[in-house]
Each structure stands twice: as C-alpha cells, then as structure tokens.
Design a protein around this motif. Structure first.
Motif, PDB file in Angstrom:
ATOM      1  N   GLU A 165       9.961  -2.864  -5.806  1.00 51.86           N
ATOM      2  CA  GLU A 165      10.719  -4.252  -5.537  1.00 51.86           C
ATOM      3  C   GLU A 165      10.226  -5.390  -5.097  1.00 51.86           C
ATOM      4  OE1 GLU A 165      13.901  -2.325  -2.971  1.00 51.86           O
ATOM      5  OE2 GLU A 165      15.078  -1.380  -4.745  1.00 51.86           O
ATOM      6  N   THR A 166       9.235  -4.973  -4.069  1.00 54.77           N
ATOM      7  CA  THR A 166       8.437  -6.336  -3.730  1.00 54.77           C
ATOM      8  C   THR A 166       7.364  -6.733  -4.563  1.00 54.77           C
ATOM      9  OG1 THR A 166       8.234  -5.138  -1.432  1.00 54.77           O
ATOM     10  CG2 THR A 166       6.634  -6.814  -1.922  1.00 54.77           C
ATOM     11  N   ILE A 167       6.938  -6.171  -5.447  1.00 55.74           N
ATOM     12  CA  ILE A 167       6.170  -6.624  -6.637  1.00 55.74           C
ATOM     13  C   ILE A 167       7.179  -7.454  -7.598  1.00 55.74           C
ATOM     14  CG2 ILE A 167       4.829  -5.963  -8.818  1.00 55.74           C
ATOM     15  CD1 ILE A 167       3.854  -3.697  -7.098  1.00 55.74           C
ATOM     16  N   ALA A 168       8.243  -6.677  -7.987  1.00 53.03           N
ATOM     17  CA  ALA A 168       9.167  -7.396  -8.743  1.00 53.03           C
ATOM     18  C   ALA A 168       9.809  -8.787  -8.141  1.00 53.03           C
ATOM     19  CB  ALA A 168      10.532  -6.704  -9.160  1.00 53.03           C
ATOM     20  N   ASP A 174       0.661  -1.213   0.055  1.00 49.50           N
ATOM     21  CA  ASP A 174      -0.024   0.113   0.046  1.00 49.50           C
ATOM     22  C   ASP A 174       0.938   1.217  -0.131  1.00 49.50           C
ATOM     23  OD1 ASP A 174      -1.580   2.256   1.408  1.00 49.50           O
ATOM     24  OD2 ASP A 174      -3.127   0.647   1.158  1.00 49.50           O
ATOM     25  N   LEU A 175       0.504   1.962  -0.985  1.00 47.20           N
ATOM     26  CA  LEU A 175       1.352   3.378  -1.220  1.00 47.20           C
ATOM     27  C   LEU A 175       1.261   4.305  -0.170  1.00 47.20           C
ATOM     28  CD1 LEU A 175       1.508   3.559  -4.975  1.00 47.20           C
ATOM     29  CD2 LEU A 175       3.175   2.608  -3.555  1.00 47.20           C
ATOM     30  N   HIS A 176       0.183   4.279   0.813  1.00 51.84           N
ATOM     31  CA  HIS A 176       0.221   5.099   2.069  1.00 51.84           C
ATOM     32  C   HIS A 176       1.380   4.971   2.918  1.00 51.84           C
ATOM     33  CE1 HIS A 176      -3.355   7.425   1.340  1.00 51.84           C
ATOM     34  NE2 HIS A 176      -3.953   6.511   1.455  1.00 51.84           N
ATOM     35  N   TYR A 177       1.751   3.668   3.072  1.00 52.64           N
ATOM     36  CA  TYR A 177       2.594   3.238   3.964  1.00 52.64           C
ATOM     37  C   TYR A 177       4.138   2.653   3.575  1.00 52.64           C
ATOM     38  CZ  TYR A 177      -1.533   2.945   6.732  1.00 52.64           C
ATOM     39  OH  TYR A 177      -2.730   3.143   7.400  1.00 52.64           O
ATOM     40  N   PHE A 178       4.177   2.543   2.104  1.00 55.42           N
ATOM     41  CA  PHE A 178       5.542   2.045   1.576  1.00 55.42           C
ATOM     42  C   PHE A 178       5.775   2.810   0.368  1.00 55.42           C
ATOM     43  CE2 PHE A 178       3.155  -1.686   2.983  1.00 55.42           C
ATOM     44  CZ  PHE A 178       4.041  -2.430   4.036  1.00 55.42           C
ATOM     45  N   LYS A 179       7.236   3.232   0.433  1.00 53.30           N
ATOM     46  CA  LYS A 179       7.846   4.101  -0.420  1.00 53.30           C
ATOM     47  C   LYS A 179       7.533   3.277  -1.886  1.00 53.30           C
ATOM     48  CE  LYS A 179      11.026   6.506   2.356  1.00 53.30           C
ATOM     49  NZ  LYS A 179      12.352   6.851   2.604  1.00 53.30           N
ATOM     50  N   PRO A 180       7.419   4.107  -2.930  1.00 49.69           N
ATOM     51  CA  PRO A 180       7.135   3.510  -4.371  1.00 49.69           C
ATOM     52  C   PRO A 180       8.369   2.506  -4.775  1.00 49.69           C
ATOM     53  CG  PRO A 180       6.713   5.942  -4.513  1.00 49.69           C
ATOM     54  CD  PRO A 180       7.113   5.561  -3.047  1.00 49.69           C
ATOM     55  N   ASP A 211       5.431   7.507  -9.629  1.00 49.58           N
ATOM     56  CA  ASP A 211       6.857   7.160  -9.230  1.00 49.58           C
ATOM     57  C   ASP A 211       7.008   5.713  -9.109  1.00 49.58           C
ATOM     58  OD1 ASP A 211       7.299   9.726  -8.924  1.00 49.58           O
ATOM     59  OD2 ASP A 211       7.065   9.816  -6.711  1.00 49.58           O
ATOM     60  N   LEU A 212       5.958   5.014  -8.547  1.00 53.16           N
ATOM     61  CA  LEU A 212       5.969   3.460  -8.650  1.00 53.16           C
ATOM     62  C   LEU A 212       6.391   3.083 -10.208  1.00 53.16           C
ATOM     63  CD1 LEU A 212       5.744   0.504  -7.575  1.00 53.16           C
ATOM     64  CD2 LEU A 212       3.108   0.948  -7.858  1.00 53.16           C
ATOM     65  N   VAL A 213       5.394   3.580 -11.168  1.00 53.89           N
ATOM     66  CA  VAL A 213       5.452   3.069 -12.518  1.00 53.89           C
ATOM     67  C   VAL A 213       6.864   3.442 -13.164  1.00 53.89           C
ATOM     68  CG1 VAL A 213       4.445   3.380 -14.751  1.00 53.89           C
ATOM     69  CG2 VAL A 213       2.839   3.360 -12.884  1.00 53.89           C
ATOM     70  N   THR A 214       7.317   4.911 -12.900  1.00 56.29           N
ATOM     71  CA  THR A 214       8.504   4.994 -13.466  1.00 56.29           C
ATOM     72  C   THR A 214       9.587   4.360 -12.919  1.00 56.29           C
ATOM     73  OG1 THR A 214       7.937   7.366 -13.607  1.00 56.29           O
ATOM     74  CG2 THR A 214      10.215   6.965 -13.721  1.00 56.29           C
ATOM     75  N   GLN A 217      -7.331   2.243  -4.594  1.00 52.99           N
ATOM     76  CA  GLN A 217      -7.597   3.719  -4.982  1.00 52.99           C
ATOM     77  C   GLN A 217      -6.085   4.024  -5.394  1.00 52.99           C
ATOM     78  OE1 GLN A 217      -8.906   6.013  -1.531  1.00 52.99           O
ATOM     79  NE2 GLN A 217      -9.456   7.793  -2.745  1.00 52.99           N
ATOM     80  N   THR A 218      -6.102   4.887  -6.313  1.00 54.69           N
ATOM     81  CA  THR A 218      -4.970   5.334  -7.101  1.00 54.69           C
ATOM     82  C   THR A 218      -4.644   6.762  -6.854  1.00 54.69           C
ATOM     83  OG1 THR A 218      -6.175   5.427  -9.209  1.00 54.69           O
ATOM     84  CG2 THR A 218      -4.933   3.531  -8.695  1.00 54.69           C
ATOM     85  N   ASP A 219      -5.385   7.274  -5.891  1.00 54.34           N
ATOM     86  CA  ASP A 219      -4.951   8.761  -5.873  1.00 54.34           C
ATOM     87  C   ASP A 219      -4.335   8.984  -4.768  1.00 54.34           C
ATOM     88  OD1 ASP A 219      -6.826   7.882  -3.988  1.00 54.34           O
ATOM     89  OD2 ASP A 219      -7.809   9.951  -3.711  1.00 54.34           O
ATOM     90  N   ARG A 220      -2.804   8.627  -4.888  1.00 60.01           N
ATOM     91  CA  ARG A 220      -1.824   8.496  -4.197  1.00 60.01           C
ATOM     92  C   ARG A 220      -0.780   9.826  -4.339  1.00 60.01           C
ATOM     93  NH1 ARG A 220      -4.972   5.523  -1.859  1.00 60.01           N
ATOM     94  NH2 ARG A 220      -4.563   3.528  -1.190  1.00 60.01           N
ATOM     95  N   GLY A 221      -1.260  10.767  -5.134  1.00 59.52           N
ATOM     96  CA  GLY A 221      -0.484  11.906  -5.498  1.00 59.52           C
ATOM     97  C   GLY A 221       0.534  11.423  -6.370  1.00 59.52           C
ATOM     98  N   ASP A 222       1.845  11.665  -6.223  1.00 59.15           N
ATOM     99  CA  ASP A 222       2.960  11.350  -7.210  1.00 59.15           C
ATOM    100  C   ASP A 222       3.461   9.902  -6.944  1.00 59.15           C
ATOM    101  OD1 ASP A 222       2.769  13.983  -8.393  1.00 59.15           O
ATOM    102  OD2 ASP A 222       4.341  14.638  -7.118  1.00 59.15           O
ATOM    103  N   LYS A 223       2.944   9.503  -5.947  1.00 59.06           N
ATOM    104  CA  LYS A 223       3.323   7.989  -5.548  1.00 59.06           C
ATOM    105  C   LYS A 223       3.251   7.030  -6.714  1.00 59.06           C
ATOM    106  CE  LYS A 223       3.535   8.556  -0.583  1.00 59.06           C
ATOM    107  NZ  LYS A 223       3.269   7.673   0.539  1.00 59.06           N
ATOM    108  N   VAL A 224       2.140   7.080  -7.257  1.00 59.10           N
ATOM    109  CA  VAL A 224       1.725   5.868  -8.419  1.00 59.10           C
ATOM    110  C   VAL A 224       2.620   6.341  -9.480  1.00 59.10           C
ATOM    111  CG1 VAL A 224      -0.026   5.082 -10.103  1.00 59.10           C
ATOM    112  CG2 VAL A 224      -0.626   5.616  -7.752  1.00 59.10           C
TER     113      VAL A 224
END
Length: 408
Positions: A78-81, A67-73, A121-124, A112-119
């Motif tokens: 890296e967890t997903i990979a 969850d991007l509220h609690y974990f950095k992108p 950043d995750l994609v990038t 919910q994908t309204d995490r500001g720039d975090k989503v």
C-alpha cells in the motif's frame, strides 16, 4: 380542399418547412495515453520512487520505508502504491492521472530478496489489488520485485564488456557480469552471505569488545589504550541501542544474530566509521599553522586500532567475494584490467576499507583494477530496467571513475 362552382374540388398546396440541417459537432479522437515506467528502491529509512516517460523525463517521490524485515507485505504494498500514484499526479499534472498516462510496468528493488514468503506475498497482494483490477483502479499493467544488484550490475556494463559489481550496504553481494550479459554470483557458505557489510562490521566489532571483556584487559591493552579504544566501541553501542549500563550491554549479545536489529548494527558501524575517519586527513592540503591540529588528529586515529582492524578485515572480506567469483568463473579471454563497480553505504568509508580490499583483490591475476561508482540512484536503474523489458532503451548516467590501481 374546397369545392368550386362546378362541383369540382380545388387542391391546396401544403408547404412543409424543414428545420435547418444540424451539423454535428466535431469530436476529436481520444489522444493516446502516455507510457510511463516506474522504479522503486525499497529501504528501511525511506522508499525512493521514480516514474520515467519515453523522453526519459523523471518524476520523483519519496515515502516511508518498506523493508520487509519490519513491515508487513500488505503495508509495504500500500505504501508503494500510494507513492507511485503521487508521482504520477506530478508527472501528468492531474489528480486523475489515468486520463493522461498509463504505467506499463513497476519494478521494485530490495537490497536482499530472501525474506521467506514475504516477497511472494508482496507481489501477490499488489497484483491482486492494483494490477488485476478494472482500468479505473489499476496502477500498472505489470509488477516485479528483484534484488538491487541484479538490476544495477547489467545496467552499468555494456554488451561485450566484463566486470564486477560489488554492493556493500547493510549486507554485501557480488556479481560477475560476462561479455554476453549473463551474471554469476560467488558460491559461498550460506552462513557467510552478507559478510563484509555494515551489519557484519557492527556484529564483529561488538563481539571483539565482548571477547575482550571475557578475557580481561590484557588483550585490550595490547591493541591500544583501553579508555580510547574499547570504551569508544562500548559508548557508541550504548548510544545506538539506548542502553544505560554495561550490564545491559553484555546481556544484548543475542541481538548480533537477529535480523530485526540488522539496521541498528549498521548504524553502529556508520558511527564507528566517523570516529575512525577523524584522523583520515589529506596532508597534501595542509596549510601553514595547521601542523599542530593535524598531529592531534593523527594521534587520535592511532589510538583507535580496533576500529581500524574491523574495517581492514571488512575490506578483505569484500575483496574475497571478488576473488571467489573470478576463481569459479575465470574469464575466457585474459584481460589486463578488471573493472569493479562499487556501491552501497559502506563505500562512503572507502578509505577505511581500501588497504584490506586491495590486498585481497591483488590475487585476482589481473595487472590492474579500475574502480567505479554509480551516479544514478537504484530507483532509476529499476525504471530503466522496466522499460528494457519492453525493448525500450532509456539512457542513464555512466558510472564514475574513482581510481586505478596497478599490482606489481
């Protein structure tokens, strides 16, 4: 050569022995790599990962939350990979899974994908480190992130079929699926986004308790027995947030508006639901000798009107999402039956929500509603959506019928 007696040279024949002809070893052409598609369902508690091949065989892996509220992108990426690679090793039976297969696309779903720039950043980060790299380091050829409901809704309604997808987990979301496959969402005030979910219920019930404390005991007594109602909310809240006394409780009012505590308040709601379901007993299955126990349970249920009120209001709020989207986008052809797909942890307490929910959607103008729930976890929906982007249709379990309600 040598000379004979007449002075002439005598020729000598030279025999050249050729080595045996070497037959080149047969080299089979490399087998084509097997195509896979991957779906990821990101949550706080855990992350579900599934890879699916063209035969719709599924290989699972569960890893820690993302969850991007609690974990950095970067950490979430890296967890997903790591989880995707573990699933592919299982799917191919080889540590170097790239020798056997290739992941054409990974689709990640968040509620919910309204995490500001975090989503973004995750994609990038994921694309730079795991997509746009050399083949021996590449995890997939394409990578996407989308909201859970935007993948679930179209996957459960066929072309030419209209219906509603209603998600109620930590937050609540609604989509109207039209016959041409397009989706519409209700136009609601930003401050009301997510209302009706577990976070909203937890925040509402806690504020009811605080308001009663501020106004004194008169309102608490009018709702029911103070010790079994208001103190029950207080005790559950103190347990979830590890508070020692009432002073700590009252000083924590600001957590109700902090995204960081959303999941804690959702857990608070889950525990409240368990208390409220104590008396939620099916009397049709009551056997001889159980009457006394049954009456005790019903009595305890009747002593928790505040909790019942919270879930009733949550049902109304969820129903209003359905009503609003239908009013904004009325059906072009008047149908008699409205199909609604319900999913999310809040609907585990559907009996608590039912009265308020049905009261609210009775204003939709339909003669009846049919309620369904999905049978596939959202990670599967994500993988199937990933394949559909390459025009590959993989089957999935249809939604399960729950109930049919007619409005007089």
């Amino acid at each position: 050569m040598t000379k004979n007696g007449k002075g002439n040279r005598k020729s000598t024949t030279i025999h050249v022995i050729k080595p045996p002809m070497q037959i080149p070893a047969r080299v089979d052409p490399p087998k084509p790599l097997k195509d896979f598609y991957c779906g990821v369902e990101g949550n706080l508690a855990c992350t579900r990962i599934v890879v699916i091949d063209s035969a719709n065989t599924r290989y699972w892996r569960t890893v820690v939350g993302t969850d991007l509220h609690y974990f950095k992108p970067r950490v979430a990426s890296e967890t997903i990979a790591s989880g995707v690679e573990a699933a592919m090793r299982k799917a191919t039976g080889k540590d170097n899974w790239r020798e056997k297969g290739v992941i054409r696309r990974v689709v990640v779903l968040f509620a919910q994908t309204d995490r500001g720039d975090k989503v973004d950043d995750l994609v990038t980060f994921f694309r730079n480190k795991y997509v746009s790299v050399a083949p021996e380091k590449r995890i997939c050829e394409d990578f996407h992130v989308m909201s859970e409901i935007d993948a679930v809704a179209p996957a459960h309604f066929q072309k030419g079929e209209e219906g509603i997808a209603l998600q109620a987990g930590v937050d609540a979301f609604c989509r109207l699926v039209l016959k041409d496959g397009t989706m519409k969402k209700p136009d609601i005030t930003p401050g009301m986004i997510g209302h009706g979910g577990a976070y909203w219920c937890g925040r509402t019930s806690f504020q009811m308790f605080v308001n009663d404390v501020e106004r004194g005991t008169e309102n608490m007594m009018s709702r029911g027995n103070k010790s079994s109602v208001t103190d029950k909310i207080k005790d559950v809240f103190k347990t979830v947030f590890s508070m020692k006394n009432d002073r700590d409780l009252l000083q924590m009012n600001e957590i109700c508006f902090s995204n960081y505590y959303k999941h804690r308040l959702a857990l608070f709601t889950e525990k409240l639901a368990r208390h409220n379901m104590i008396g939620d007993v099916d009397t049709t299955k009551q056997e001889e000798g159980e009457e006394e126990e049954q009456n005790e349970q019903v009595e305890e249920y009747e002593q928790l009107p505040v909790i019942a009120e919270v879930f009733h209001n949550a049902g109304i709020t969820l129903g209003n999402l359905v009503v609003n989207v239908l009013r904004q986008y009325p059906p072009t052809e008047k149908e008699k039956t409205l199909k609604i797909l319900l999913f999310g942890r809040m609907f585990d307490s559907y009996k608590n929500l039912m009265s308020g929910f049905l009261d609210s959607i009775s204003d939709t103008g339909f003669e009846r509603v049919e309620l369904y729930r999905k049978k596939e976890v959202s990670a599967v929906t994500a993988a199937i959506h990933a394949a559909s982007l390459d025009n590959i249709e993989l089957g999935m379990n249809e939604m399960e019928f729950i109930d049919r309600v007619a409005f007089c």
